[in-house]
Design a protein around this motif. Structure first.
Motif, PDB file in Angstrom:
ATOM      1  N   ARG A 123       0.854  -1.186   0.000  1.00 42.30           N
ATOM      2  CA  ARG A 123       0.000   0.000   0.000  1.00 42.30           C
ATOM      3  C   ARG A 123       0.890   1.236   0.000  1.00 42.30           C
ATOM      4  O   ARG A 123       1.881   1.302   0.733  1.00 42.30           O
ATOM      5  CB  ARG A 123      -0.895   0.054   1.246  1.00 42.30           C
ATOM      6  N   ILE A 124       0.505   2.223  -0.805  1.00 40.31           N
ATOM      7  CA  ILE A 124       1.161   3.524  -0.811  1.00 40.31           C
ATOM      8  C   ILE A 124       0.048   4.566  -0.737  1.00 40.31           C
ATOM      9  O   ILE A 124      -0.893   4.529  -1.547  1.00 40.31           O
ATOM     10  CB  ILE A 124       1.995   3.739  -2.089  1.00 40.31           C
ATOM     11  N   ILE A 125       0.144   5.488   0.225  1.00 39.51           N
ATOM     12  CA  ILE A 125      -0.877   6.522   0.372  1.00 39.51           C
ATOM     13  C   ILE A 125      -0.196   7.886   0.442  1.00 39.51           C
ATOM     14  O   ILE A 125       0.604   8.148   1.344  1.00 39.51           O
ATOM     15  CB  ILE A 125      -1.741   6.309   1.629  1.00 39.51           C
ATOM     16  N   SER A 126      -0.531   8.753  -0.516  1.00 34.60           N
ATOM     17  CA  SER A 126      -0.087  10.145  -0.500  1.00 34.60           C
ATOM     18  C   SER A 126      -1.034  10.928   0.404  1.00 34.60           C
ATOM     19  O   SER A 126      -2.234  10.996   0.137  1.00 34.60           O
ATOM     20  CB  SER A 126      -0.122  10.704  -1.928  1.00 34.60           C
ATOM     21  N   PHE A 127      -0.501  11.498   1.501  1.00 32.23           N
ATOM     22  CA  PHE A 127      -1.403  12.101   2.487  1.00 32.23           C
ATOM     23  C   PHE A 127      -1.008  13.511   2.923  1.00 32.23           C
ATOM     24  O   PHE A 127      -1.570  14.045   3.879  1.00 32.23           O
ATOM     25  CB  PHE A 127      -1.514  11.196   3.725  1.00 32.23           C
TER      26      PHE A 127
ATOM     27  N   GLU B  16      -4.101  12.040  11.259  1.00 33.11           N
ATOM     28  CA  GLU B  16      -3.545  12.268  12.595  1.00 33.11           C
ATOM     29  C   GLU B  16      -2.048  12.566  12.512  1.00 33.11           C
ATOM     30  O   GLU B  16      -1.521  13.428  13.217  1.00 33.11           O
ATOM     31  CB  GLU B  16      -3.786  11.048  13.487  1.00 33.11           C
ATOM     32  N   VAL B  17      -1.351  11.839  11.650  1.00 36.50           N
ATOM     33  CA  VAL B  17       0.080  12.059  11.465  1.00 36.50           C
ATOM     34  C   VAL B  17       0.322  13.430  10.834  1.00 36.50           C
ATOM     35  O   VAL B  17       1.167  14.205  11.296  1.00 36.50           O
ATOM     36  CB  VAL B  17       0.688  10.942  10.592  1.00 36.50           C
ATOM     37  N   LEU B  18      -0.425  13.727   9.772  1.00 36.87           N
ATOM     38  CA  LEU B  18      -0.294  15.024   9.103  1.00 36.87           C
ATOM     39  C   LEU B  18      -0.560  16.173  10.080  1.00 36.87           C
ATOM     40  O   LEU B  18       0.201  17.145  10.135  1.00 36.87           O
ATOM     41  CB  LEU B  18      -1.268  15.095   7.933  1.00 36.87           C
ATOM     42  N   ASP B  19      -1.627  16.062  10.846  1.00 37.65           N
ATOM     43  CA  ASP B  19      -1.997  17.136  11.770  1.00 37.65           C
ATOM     44  C   ASP B  19      -0.918  17.361  12.825  1.00 37.65           C
ATOM     45  O   ASP B  19      -0.607  18.507  13.180  1.00 37.65           O
ATOM     46  CB  ASP B  19      -3.337  16.803  12.434  1.00 37.65           C
ATOM     47  N   ARG B  20      -0.320  16.276  13.317  1.00 37.23           N
ATOM     48  CA  ARG B  20       0.737  16.426  14.329  1.00 37.23           C
ATOM     49  C   ARG B  20       1.974  17.091  13.742  1.00 37.23           C
ATOM     50  O   ARG B  20       2.661  17.854  14.425  1.00 37.23           O
ATOM     51  CB  ARG B  20       1.104  15.047  14.898  1.00 37.23           C
ATOM     52  N   ILE B  21       2.241  16.838  12.462  1.00 33.82           N
ATOM     53  CA  ILE B  21       3.437  17.410  11.833  1.00 33.82           C
ATOM     54  C   ILE B  21       3.258  18.908  11.569  1.00 33.82           C
ATOM     55  O   ILE B  21       4.151  19.714  11.848  1.00 33.82           O
ATOM     56  CB  ILE B  21       3.766  16.665  10.527  1.00 33.82           C
ATOM     57  N   ILE B  22       2.081  19.299  11.039  1.00 35.91           N
ATOM     58  CA  ILE B  22       1.894  20.715  10.714  1.00 35.91           C
ATOM     59  C   ILE B  22       1.475  21.533  11.928  1.00 35.91           C
ATOM     60  O   ILE B  22       1.552  22.749  11.913  1.00 35.91           O
ATOM     61  CB  ILE B  22       0.876  20.892   9.565  1.00 35.91           C
ATOM     62  N   ASN B  23       1.057  20.844  13.003  1.00 31.52           N
ATOM     63  CA  ASN B  23       0.722  21.514  14.262  1.00 31.52           C
ATOM     64  C   ASN B  23       1.427  20.811  15.410  1.00 31.52           C
ATOM     65  O   ASN B  23       0.789  20.174  16.245  1.00 31.52           O
ATOM     66  CB  ASN B  23      -0.800  21.510  14.498  1.00 31.52           C
ATOM     67  N   PRO B  24       2.768  20.871  15.453  1.00 31.55           N
ATOM     68  CA  PRO B  24       3.516  20.077  16.437  1.00 31.55           C
ATOM     69  C   PRO B  24       3.244  20.549  17.866  1.00 31.55           C
ATOM     70  O   PRO B  24       2.944  21.704  18.094  1.00 31.55           O
ATOM     71  CB  PRO B  24       4.979  20.317  16.030  1.00 31.55           C
TER      72      PRO B  24
ATOM     73  N   ALA C 171      -8.734  11.626  -5.445  1.00 33.53           N
ATOM     74  CA  ALA C 171      -8.938  11.580  -3.993  1.00 33.53           C
ATOM     75  C   ALA C 171      -9.042  12.984  -3.415  1.00 33.53           C
ATOM     76  O   ALA C 171      -8.380  13.914  -3.888  1.00 33.53           O
ATOM     77  CB  ALA C 171      -7.786  10.835  -3.331  1.00 33.53           C
ATOM     78  N   PRO C 172      -9.855  13.163  -2.377  1.00 31.22           N
ATOM     79  CA  PRO C 172      -9.968  14.476  -1.740  1.00 31.22           C
ATOM     80  C   PRO C 172      -8.715  14.796  -0.942  1.00 31.22           C
ATOM     81  O   PRO C 172      -7.929  13.891  -0.627  1.00 31.22           O
ATOM     82  CB  PRO C 172     -11.176  14.308  -0.817  1.00 31.22           C
ATOM     83  N   PRO C 173      -8.490  16.062  -0.577  1.00 32.63           N
ATOM     84  CA  PRO C 173      -7.354  16.401   0.287  1.00 32.63           C
ATOM     85  C   PRO C 173      -7.471  15.704   1.641  1.00 32.63           C
ATOM     86  O   PRO C 173      -8.561  15.387   2.104  1.00 32.63           O
ATOM     87  CB  PRO C 173      -7.467  17.925   0.437  1.00 32.63           C
ATOM     88  N   CYS C 174      -6.340  15.487   2.266  1.00 35.49           N
ATOM     89  CA  CYS C 174      -6.304  14.885   3.604  1.00 35.49           C
ATOM     90  C   CYS C 174      -6.462  16.017   4.626  1.00 35.49           C
ATOM     91  O   CYS C 174      -5.489  16.500   5.206  1.00 35.49           O
ATOM     92  CB  CYS C 174      -4.983  14.151   3.806  1.00 35.49           C
ATOM     93  N   ASN C 175      -7.703  16.446   4.824  1.00 37.86           N
ATOM     94  CA  ASN C 175      -7.939  17.634   5.640  1.00 37.86           C
ATOM     95  C   ASN C 175      -8.911  17.412   6.791  1.00 37.86           C
ATOM     96  O   ASN C 175      -9.421  18.369   7.380  1.00 37.86           O
ATOM     97  CB  ASN C 175      -8.434  18.784   4.761  1.00 37.86           C
ATOM     98  N   ALA C 176      -9.186  16.155   7.124  1.00 39.14           N
ATOM     99  CA  ALA C 176     -10.088  15.855   8.234  1.00 39.14           C
ATOM    100  C   ALA C 176      -9.835  14.422   8.685  1.00 39.14           C
ATOM    101  O   ALA C 176      -9.352  13.592   7.900  1.00 39.14           O
ATOM    102  CB  ALA C 176     -11.548  16.031   7.809  1.00 39.14           C
ATOM    103  N   PRO C 177     -10.169  14.090   9.934  1.00 39.08           N
ATOM    104  CA  PRO C 177      -9.986  12.717  10.399  1.00 39.08           C
ATOM    105  C   PRO C 177     -11.009  11.775   9.776  1.00 39.08           C
ATOM    106  O   PRO C 177     -12.064  12.190   9.284  1.00 39.08           O
ATOM    107  CB  PRO C 177     -10.185  12.839  11.914  1.00 39.08           C
TER     108      PRO C 177
END
Length: 290
Positions: free
Chosen positions: A208-212, A282-290, A243-249
């Motif tokens: 599996r590969i997911i661009s997020f 969750e990973v994206l959110d933690r990175i852009i909002n550390p 695919a939609p943007p990864c902008n919500a859980p």
């Protein structure tokens, strides 16, 4: 403070390590890291890793060659901590999670960003331990690349999933530095997760590969995956198949489902769920909002 006598035993110096860090933080770091020393024995490198304090750059031994490949900056640490926390919550504390040294070949020794080992995993025979601790190999390994290239992350799969180890899952997450299209605009950061499984017929190619990230992957990265033979249906996320943007859980396309029986291989533990559902938002959110 770094022990200069220990450094010198394997041909390193503090100046060399700092120089490697500076090169990795430059505009065009080498795809496969920076070679620091060659013809180094597994025993000497293992002794070095067990006695040296924190270094200015992350290093590993690859077939007798010491390679500097990563600098632990905030995005890297944020991603590692978030995956750790999500797995801890899902497993009801039945997983031990560590940054761990691992012997992955006759003369290769990696310091994994994160490993998952079920707490009831049986001990191995002495000659099959993952390192001098005597523990069994973990069932899952996670590596996060911020400076480290996607090529380098991919090339770890044949080590982690070789017959030399009993690791069943390798998860690689590549974070690209933030960039802007126009001056004054907020930065955007492509990100991609790659799941490798020993149970696959082709374990060294992601299942599996997911661009997020909050930007699509560069065309060269897309081509990298397509050229290695990843089926189009297994390569999803932002910029793929509408695919939609990864902008919500809880968005279905950004759920990376990892089988629990592979994470808890060779243990009698029973989990409430049959998969570890890693929500990449969750990973994206933690990175852009550390």
């Amino acid at each position: 403070m770094t022990n200069s006598s220990t450094l010198s035993e394997i041909g390193l110096s503090q100046e060399l390590l700092v120089s490697a860090r500076n090169s990795l933080l430059g505009q065009d770091p080498p795809e496969r890291g920076i070679i620091l020393a060659e013809n180094i024995s597994l025993e000497s490198f293992q002794n070095f890793c067990e006695t040296e304090p924190k270094l200015p750059v992350k290093i590993r031994l690859v077939n007798g060659t010491i390679v500097a490949y990563e600098v632990t900056l905030t995005p890297h640490g944020s991603a590692v901590c978030n995956v750790n926390g999500l797995a801890h919550d899902w497993s009801k504390q039945l997983l031990g999670a560590f940054a761990e040294d691992l012997i992955v070949g006759p003369n290769s020794y990696f310091i994994a960003d994160l490993t998952f080992r079920p707490r009831r995993l049986p001990p191995p025979p002495p000659d099959q331990a993952c390192n001098s601790s005597g523990y069994a190999y973990p069932n899952m390994v996670v590596e996060v690349g911020y400076i480290e290239s996607i090529q380098s992350l991919h090339e770890l799969a044949p080590f982690y999933l070789s017959q030399y180890t009993t690791i069943t899952i390798y998860l690689a997450i590549k974070l690209y530095p933030s960039h802007t299209h126009q001056p004054g605009e907020p930065g955007v950061s492509p990100m991609v997760a790659m799941l490798y499984q020993r149970t696959s017929q082709t374990p060294y190619i992601p299942t599996r590969i997911i661009s997020f990230g909050d930007a699509p992957l560069h065309n060269s990265t897309v081509d990298f995956f397509i050229n290695m033979g990843v089926p189009s249906a297994n390569f999803t996320g932002f910029g793929r198949h509408g695919a939609p943007p990864c902008n919500a859980p809880n968005l279905p396309v950004y759920q990376l489902l990892i089988p629990a029986d592979e994470i808890f291989h060779r243990t009698p533990s029973i989990l409430p769920d049959i998969v570890f559902n890693l929500d990449l938002w969750e990973v994206l959110d933690r990175i852009i909002n550390p």
